[in-house]
Every structure is written in structure tokens, then in C-alpha cells.
Design a protein around this motif. Sequence first.
Motif, PDB file in Angstrom:
ATOM      1  N   THR A 174     -23.916 105.129 -21.268  1.00  0.00           N
ATOM      2  CA  THR A 174     -24.982 104.760 -22.276  1.00  0.00           C
ATOM      3  C   THR A 174     -25.410 105.691 -23.590  1.00  0.00           C
ATOM      4  O   THR A 174     -24.420 106.665 -23.232  1.00  0.00           O
ATOM      5  N   ASP A 175     -26.380 105.595 -24.195  1.00  0.00           N
ATOM      6  CA  ASP A 175     -26.928 106.964 -25.427  1.00  0.00           C
ATOM      7  C   ASP A 175     -27.592 108.108 -24.627  1.00  0.00           C
ATOM      8  O   ASP A 175     -28.043 108.758 -25.395  1.00  0.00           O
ATOM      9  N   ASN A 176     -27.636 107.596 -23.373  1.00  0.00           N
ATOM     10  CA  ASN A 176     -28.285 108.570 -22.814  1.00  0.00           C
ATOM     11  C   ASN A 176     -27.222 109.166 -22.080  1.00  0.00           C
ATOM     12  O   ASN A 176     -26.510 109.135 -20.661  1.00  0.00           O
ATOM     13  N   PRO A 177     -26.784 110.408 -21.796  1.00  0.00           N
ATOM     14  CA  PRO A 177     -25.785 111.450 -21.028  1.00  0.00           C
ATOM     15  C   PRO A 177     -26.038 111.513 -19.818  1.00  0.00           C
ATOM     16  O   PRO A 177     -24.883 111.753 -19.490  1.00  0.00           O
ATOM     17  N   ASP A 178     -26.748 111.206 -19.668  1.00  0.00           N
ATOM     18  CA  ASP A 178     -27.698 111.384 -17.788  1.00  0.00           C
ATOM     19  C   ASP A 178     -27.857 110.349 -17.427  1.00  0.00           C
ATOM     20  O   ASP A 178     -28.084 110.506 -16.264  1.00  0.00           O
ATOM     21  N   VAL A 179     -26.662 109.066 -17.995  1.00  0.00           N
ATOM     22  CA  VAL A 179     -27.122 107.920 -17.852  1.00  0.00           C
ATOM     23  C   VAL A 179     -26.016 107.667 -17.318  1.00  0.00           C
ATOM     24  O   VAL A 179     -25.731 107.336 -18.888  1.00  0.00           O
ATOM     25  N   HIS A 180     -26.054 106.482 -16.567  1.00  0.00           N
ATOM     26  CA  HIS A 180     -24.584 105.266 -16.109  1.00  0.00           C
ATOM     27  C   HIS A 180     -24.679 104.261 -15.425  1.00  0.00           C
ATOM     28  O   HIS A 180     -25.548 104.545 -14.581  1.00  0.00           O
ATOM     29  N   TYR A 181     -23.742 102.919 -16.150  1.00  0.00           N
ATOM     30  CA  TYR A 181     -24.169 101.635 -14.859  1.00  0.00           C
ATOM     31  C   TYR A 181     -22.465 102.092 -14.477  1.00  0.00           C
ATOM     32  O   TYR A 181     -21.786 101.725 -14.889  1.00  0.00           O
ATOM     33  N   LEU A 182     -22.170 101.450 -13.291  1.00  0.00           N
ATOM     34  CA  LEU A 182     -20.975 100.648 -12.012  1.00  0.00           C
ATOM     35  C   LEU A 182     -21.301  99.463 -11.942  1.00  0.00           C
ATOM     36  O   LEU A 182     -22.683  99.368 -11.743  1.00  0.00           O
ATOM     37  N   PHE A 183     -20.509  99.081 -12.106  1.00  0.00           N
ATOM     38  CA  PHE A 183     -20.547  97.907 -12.054  1.00  0.00           C
ATOM     39  C   PHE A 183     -18.869  97.465 -11.458  1.00  0.00           C
ATOM     40  O   PHE A 183     -17.836  97.322 -11.825  1.00  0.00           O
ATOM     41  N   ASN A 184     -18.854  95.828 -10.795  1.00  0.00           N
ATOM     42  CA  ASN A 184     -17.434  95.547 -10.587  1.00  0.00           C
ATOM     43  C   ASN A 184     -17.576  93.666 -12.019  1.00  0.00           C
ATOM     44  O   ASN A 184     -18.538  92.972 -11.430  1.00  0.00           O
ATOM     45  N   ALA A 185     -15.964  92.853 -12.069  1.00  0.00           N
ATOM     46  CA  ALA A 185     -16.318  92.204 -12.492  1.00  0.00           C
ATOM     47  C   ALA A 185     -14.979  91.503 -13.360  1.00  0.00           C
ATOM     48  O   ALA A 185     -14.182  91.955 -12.631  1.00  0.00           O
ATOM     49  N   GLN A 186     -14.686  90.523 -13.335  1.00  0.00           N
ATOM     50  CA  GLN A 186     -13.701  90.101 -14.311  1.00  0.00           C
ATOM     51  C   GLN A 186     -13.720  89.298 -15.513  1.00  0.00           C
ATOM     52  O   GLN A 186     -14.841  88.198 -15.205  1.00  0.00           O
ATOM     53  N   ILE A 187     -12.707  89.621 -16.572  1.00  0.00           N
ATOM     54  CA  ILE A 187     -12.632  89.507 -17.459  1.00  0.00           C
ATOM     55  C   ILE A 187     -11.690  88.107 -17.814  1.00  0.00           C
ATOM     56  O   ILE A 187     -10.945  87.862 -17.262  1.00  0.00           O
ATOM     57  N   MET A 188     -12.728  87.345 -18.182  1.00  0.00           N
ATOM     58  CA  MET A 188     -11.839  85.595 -17.894  1.00  0.00           C
ATOM     59  C   MET A 188     -11.609  85.508 -19.603  1.00  0.00           C
ATOM     60  O   MET A 188     -12.046  86.396 -20.827  1.00  0.00           O
ATOM     61  N   ALA A 189     -11.036  84.642 -20.002  1.00  0.00           N
ATOM     62  CA  ALA A 189     -10.899  83.429 -21.350  1.00  0.00           C
ATOM     63  C   ALA A 189     -12.211  84.371 -22.135  1.00  0.00           C
ATOM     64  O   ALA A 189     -13.065  84.334 -22.112  1.00  0.00           O
ATOM     65  N   LEU A 190     -12.287  83.950 -23.333  1.00  0.00           N
ATOM     66  CA  LEU A 190     -12.875  84.541 -24.888  1.00  0.00           C
ATOM     67  C   LEU A 190     -13.736  85.456 -24.310  1.00  0.00           C
ATOM     68  O   LEU A 190     -14.445  86.089 -24.637  1.00  0.00           O
ATOM     69  N   ASN A 191     -12.821  86.236 -23.600  1.00  0.00           N
ATOM     70  CA  ASN A 191     -13.737  87.651 -23.465  1.00  0.00           C
ATOM     71  C   ASN A 191     -15.051  87.785 -22.843  1.00  0.00           C
ATOM     72  O   ASN A 191     -16.085  88.492 -22.865  1.00  0.00           O
ATOM     73  N   HIS A 192     -15.220  86.768 -21.371  1.00  0.00           N
ATOM     74  CA  HIS A 192     -16.246  86.682 -21.332  1.00  0.00           C
ATOM     75  C   HIS A 192     -16.649  87.476 -19.711  1.00  0.00           C
ATOM     76  O   HIS A 192     -15.675  87.116 -18.625  1.00  0.00           O
ATOM     77  N   TRP A 193     -17.610  87.980 -19.513  1.00  0.00           N
ATOM     78  CA  TRP A 193     -17.357  88.738 -18.310  1.00  0.00           C
ATOM     79  C   TRP A 193     -18.008  88.743 -17.449  1.00  0.00           C
ATOM     80  O   TRP A 193     -19.409  88.360 -17.548  1.00  0.00           O
ATOM     81  N   TYR A 194     -16.941  88.557 -17.151  1.00  0.00           N
ATOM     82  CA  TYR A 194     -17.799  87.487 -14.927  1.00  0.00           C
ATOM     83  C   TYR A 194     -18.825  88.397 -14.169  1.00  0.00           C
ATOM     84  O   TYR A 194     -17.183  89.037 -13.374  1.00  0.00           O
ATOM     85  N   ILE A 195     -19.614  89.146 -14.079  1.00  0.00           N
ATOM     86  CA  ILE A 195     -19.932  89.877 -13.334  1.00  0.00           C
ATOM     87  C   ILE A 195     -20.513  89.669 -11.841  1.00  0.00           C
ATOM     88  O   ILE A 195     -21.566  89.047 -11.537  1.00  0.00           O
ATOM     89  N   ASP A 196     -20.241  89.994 -10.987  1.00  0.00           N
ATOM     90  CA  ASP A 196     -21.089  90.379  -9.191  1.00  0.00           C
ATOM     91  C   ASP A 196     -22.516  91.360  -9.624  1.00  0.00           C
ATOM     92  O   ASP A 196     -22.514  92.761  -9.815  1.00  0.00           O
ATOM     93  N   ALA A 197     -23.297  90.450  -9.770  1.00  0.00           N
ATOM     94  CA  ALA A 197     -24.861  91.194  -9.838  1.00  0.00           C
ATOM     95  C   ALA A 197     -25.195  91.796  -8.963  1.00  0.00           C
ATOM     96  O   ALA A 197     -25.740  92.769  -8.924  1.00  0.00           O
TER      97      ALA A 197
END
Length: 803
Positions: free
Chosen positions: A261-284
Motif C-alpha cells: 500500500t501507500d503506507n509502508p507498514d501496511v500490506h495485503y496477502l491473497f490468493n487469486a487466478q488471473i483470467m482472460a481480460l485481466n480479470h482477477w478471480y480472488i478467493d475472498a
Amino acid sequence: MADVSFSKIIEGLGEVQLRPLYVPDDIQTIQQWLNQSYAHYWGMLESSFDEIADFYQNLNQSGHSLAYLGFYQGEPAFLVECYDPKHDQVGEHYDVQPGDQGMHILLAPPKQKIPNFSYHIFCSVMDFVFSLPNVKRVVVEPDHRNHKIHTLNKRAGFHHERVIQMGEKTAYLAFCTKQQYALALLQEQSSMSFQSASFQSTSSQSQLTPQQAVEVIKPDVWAKVNRYHVRKAISELAHERVITPEKIGEVDQWQSFRLETDNPDVHYLFNAQIMALNHWYIDAQSIMKYEQGEQVNLDSVRFVLDFAPTLKIAQDKLPIYLEEISSTLYSAAFKEEKDFLTAEALTKATFQEVETSMSEGHPSFIANNGRIGFDAQDYVQYAPEAASPMQLIWVAAHQRRAHFSVAEDISYDALFEQELDITLREHFNQQIRDAGADPIDYVLIPVHPWQWFNKLVHIFASDIAAKDLICVGYGEDQYFAQQSIRTFFNISNPSKFYVKTALSILNMGFMRGLSAYYMSATPAINDWVYELIQSDAYFEEVGFSVIRELAAVGYRQPYYEHKAIGNSPYNKMLSALWRENPMNRLKEGERLMTMASLLHVDPNGDGVLPAMITSSGLTTDAWLKQYFSVYMKPLLHCFYQYQLVFMPHGENLILQFENNVPVRAIMKDIGEEVCLMDTSESLPELVQRIACEVPDDIRLLSIFTDVFDGIFRYLSQILYAEMEYPQEKFWACVAEVIREYQKTHPHLQEQFDKFDLFAPEFALSCLNRLQLGNNLQMVDLTDPANSLKFAGNLDNPVAPFQS
């Protein structure tokens, strides 16, 4: 009592029976009733026993009419006449339909006052008449002065259409179908019936208590809706290349990502599959947020703040955007607590049951349910998912300020004959007269209650003082708000038109007003588009049509049209339009759903699209092929044959299904969202507004962005997630339908080459970037092409399947 024709037990009241009227045995009783002053509308006050006996003897022997005597608790209580309108004077005043049944009713003088006695007896008679063979619609023609029977008629679902003259009797012609009667009963049982005598609204809910306003905001619910909204935010911002997650590994079929993120002390982790059209199918469930190395709860508003510099929202607009996010989350929490129909149930549901069960909103926008301006009370009254019946307020607008326009095949009078009961129209006219004005100088405008109380009463106070605007009160019909929030479906009379009103709330990048300037040309534009579609046999072949906006009215307030103000939401505060109703096009066994419903996923995680395919009995391939043919082929034909484009998103496209297979596509919202890119064509003056200059290199975005990126990428993910349907097969099917269209239209080959749907890539046009850039008015509707924001190109998923 012999020859009972009908019997009913009314809960809390007792038994009601009907049998044929016996002549002469019953005539003395009838004479006693008819000779009293309260029965003067029957016109038999001075009739003798023999005259009445002869009348009913002839009536019963006519072969097309029959009289019945009604009993309450075994005592004579009312008289009913049933007749065939074809053989009656009333049949000269309208086109008699098969299944029409005329009816008269006379209630005896009450021996004691019983609350709602007349209503219950009237409904018993309606039950009896609809029990007769082949009766589909009841016809009545009460004297125009008989206000008591008008009230009973309307409580039972009748619509008084117009005045007719039957000899010396001036009457109101009124009709009630089985469906209208059933709906009226439901409204009565649900304490939603209107108070016809006073014409006051009963749709307003009692005020929420402070606790009720926040009862949906529960810790577990709030955590869930934030998690799913953060998933959407990451997916759409990554799709638009606003943020760039970094791949850090793989887990089974998923890829793992880290998002700084724009805050160096904050980040996110997640799992996803990138499909056609740069579509991010994310496991919520995989999404985790860390602050200074510690996992913390997901918070969608905080997510926006984490990326505030990256999102480049202007400082003065950031709080508004955060409010839209908060409002969207509140809406999601409300929906979590609602008992929605399952995906399987929605495959059998009515049009309005589906419409009030949608839980997502626009699939691309992150802030898609802002509705800034609504308070908590407004939300439960007016939001479509609240499914609260509501009534519209009506104002009379002087024609020096208001302009009413209609299509070629309807008039102002014809419109209101259908839309407003004649008794209500007369009441409205009397309100105008009582204000010292002449109804002939005014036109009627329906107004959203929120708009009246929150905007018009003070912003238009000078107009009200000058009697340019006269509030004439609530209408009678009940409406459901549609997903587009300012469009309303008539649930009291489902065959009537849609009504769309101005609503000055901020929602998804726009103040949802209606331009008075646009309204003046709307019917003409709709007529032009309709005639074009009707004149081309190919549209009928693929099952494509439009529903027209047949009439529109706009009110111009001179204060806010001053040149110092320019184009402003204040110019769009008082307008309305009437749109055709697609329900009237249904055949036996067919049903309607907006295309937006195909994107819906129920609370159990089951999608409507897989449920529709499964219930149809077709293979996924066959179902998709039919859907693409119905939806996409007409859009291709509009583009390549006419350079005509629509805004074909999910809520603007209504699908007509047979056995849950799409057989027709119906486009709506024509007046504001149609564009003719061939500016060389000569157009009628009122239609010229739709011609717009669009550079050749972005014309095909009307397909690539609006269809591929705006609809298909989401459908592809749903089918992959739930049915393991490969996305390659999905896009191959899209390509097959495109090739079919091209093969059957070889004369357009030059256009196919110039605007190549199989080009290897196309520009990524970004909706959220638009909203982030200006969340008060993200697009200049007078020049939409120059409002677009781009972020590189997308690989075209149909390119590999060109041949």
C-alpha cells in the motif's frame, strides 16, 4: 335455501351465499331496496312490483344476463346482476374482449353497522364472478356521482378508465382482471391499500427507532461485507491497473499475491487466478491485511485510505467517495440480513421477485450503492432491495414552465386515461381549481416522495408561490423501485407503463436527475430507434426489440438555467418519463429477468446463471450459444449495419425466457443512452442529439468494453467457479456467434475489416478511474468519448478463435 350458486365463509364475519333471483318470490324484497333513496342510481325508485318483476323476468330469460340474490347469515343482503357486455349498451363504448363479464351490485340497507361489511360483500361477489366459467375480466360502469361504489371498485383493483354516456346516465367505464383483483387483495391483507376517498399515501412506513436503523450492523455481518467488498476493490483496481499485486507463490490452482500500500507498514496477502481480460478471480477467504506485521480486520473504507495517493482522488472529493463506500457497505449489510430467494428459486420467480432480490449492483464499480441523500428511513422505503411498495406524489406544472412530449401513437389524454383512474384525475383537477387555477393550463408530473420533501418544496418554493407548481397529492397505485432506483414498476396494475422520475441523490458518479432538455426529445428519439428496429427483419429473426419511452415531461426553473450556472444537477430536478412495459409482450409459459440477474450470486454462493442453465435441460454450450445469439447478434447488427450503439449493461437489457432459455432481448433506456456514430446521416431535428463524433479507433469499445469487459468476463468467472466450465470454451462460443453473424452478412465485410472484433487487443477503458477522477459527474454526457480513461490494452479473448 335451494340452488345455492356460491358460498363463502368470511373470517370474523360469517357466511355469504348467492343463488339465482326467483321471480316473483324475491321481488318484494328487491322492491323494498330499489324504492329507497340510497338506491337512486339504479333508476327504479318509483317502479311497481309488476315493473320490477317484468324487468328481472326478462333479464333472466335473455340468455346473456342473470340476477342473483345474496345472503348474509341466511338473510337477504344484496343483489347482483351479471351480464355479457356484448349484449349490453356498455359494449358500444369499448372493444369487448373474450372473458369479459359485466356486473352490478346493490347492497341492502344495513340493519347494523359492521366495519368493512360493504368491502367484504363486494369481494365475495368478485370471488363469485371470477368463479364463473371463462371469466377473465370484470366490467362495471358506475354512475360518475356514485363515490361509494368508486371506492369499493378501486379497493378491489378496478381502474376507471374514462367517461361514457349511456342514455341519461353519465358513467365511468372500469375494468378489473383476475390478476389486478388478486394484487388488490394482497395489498389489502398487507395493510398497503390506498385510502381512495382521501387520496392520501399509506405507503410510508412508521418511523424507525434509533436501534432499528442500525440493527443490520452486526460485527459478524460487518466483517463479512467488508471482506467481500475488499475483494471486489482489489479485483477491479487490479483489473484497471490502478494497483499492481506482486506474485509470491502458488497454492494448488491459486496464485499467491502480496499487495503493498501507500503506507509502508501496511500490506495485503491473497490468493487469486488471473483470467482472460485481466480479470482477477480472488478467493475472498484468503485475503489478509497486516499492519506492522500484525494481522488486522479488513475494512473497506480503510482500504481506500491505504491507497489514497495511488487512487489520486482529489482531496475535496475523497470524503464523498468514502461516504459512498460506507453507504455501499450498509446496503450490503442490509442485504445480508434479508431473506433472499435462492438461485434455484429465482429460476421460477416473477419478474419483480427477481428484481428485488439482486444483491450486488453494478459489477464493475467499487462504490456502486452510494445513494447519498437517503437516510436510514429513506433506505427501507425506497431502495429496490427493501421491496417496499410506495406511491408517487403528483404535481401540476404550468405549461409556461413545463413541456410535455409524446410518441406519435399516443396523446397526453390517452396516456393518463391508462395511467390514472378518472376519479383521481378529477380529484387532481379539483385541487388545481381550489388553488384558483385552470386545469387546462397545467400538465401532471409524477414526483418521487424523497424528491418532493427534500428538494422541491424549498428549492422550487418561488414556483409554488406563483402557482407554477401545485401539489395535487399522492397517486393511488403502488410501485416497486427497480435496480436503477428512480424507475418504478406498477405492482397495483402490472400492465401499466414504467415511470421514471428525477431523484437528486448521488449514486455511482452521478446525481440521478432527469434533464428537462433531454425529455423534450426523448419520445421522438425512441420513435426513430423503434422504427429502425422494426424495419429490419433481422432483428425479429434474432428476437430483438426495444421498449419505448413513449412520453416525457420536463420542468424548467429559470433561476437554475441562468448562464452563470451552466449545466448543473439543479437543471434536472423535476422531470419524468413513461416507458412501455415488457410484461405485456409475454406469451404463455414465458418469463422475464434483467440480464443483471445472470450475474447474481445468492447468499449460499450459488449463481443464477448456472441454475438457469441446469433448469433449462440444455448443455452449457447450447445455452450459451442461444444467449449470445439473442444478446450479441443484434448489438453487432446495430453497430455494423447502422453505427448505432446502446448502453447494453445488465439492467438495461431485459431477457425473455422460455423454459429458462433466452428467446428474446429487449433493450430499454433509449432516450439517454443511445448513440449514432454515423454523423453523416440526416436526422429529424429532435433526433439530432443522438449523433455523436466518436473516433474510429474507439468505436468498437461499445462491444469490447460494454459487452466483453462489462458482462462476459463476470459470466465466465461464475461458470468457471461453479460449473468448472473452461473460459476458453466460453470465449470460443462468443467467437462462433460473431463468425455466424459475419457469415450471414457478407455485404458488411468492409466494416468487419475496418472494425475488427478479432483484433489481438483493445484499449482498456476504466470505469473506476472515471469515478475516482470525478465522483460527482464522471462523464460529460454531451461528449462521452472524450471523458473516457484508459490504462493500456487488453488481450482480446476471442482473437485466437477467428477461424
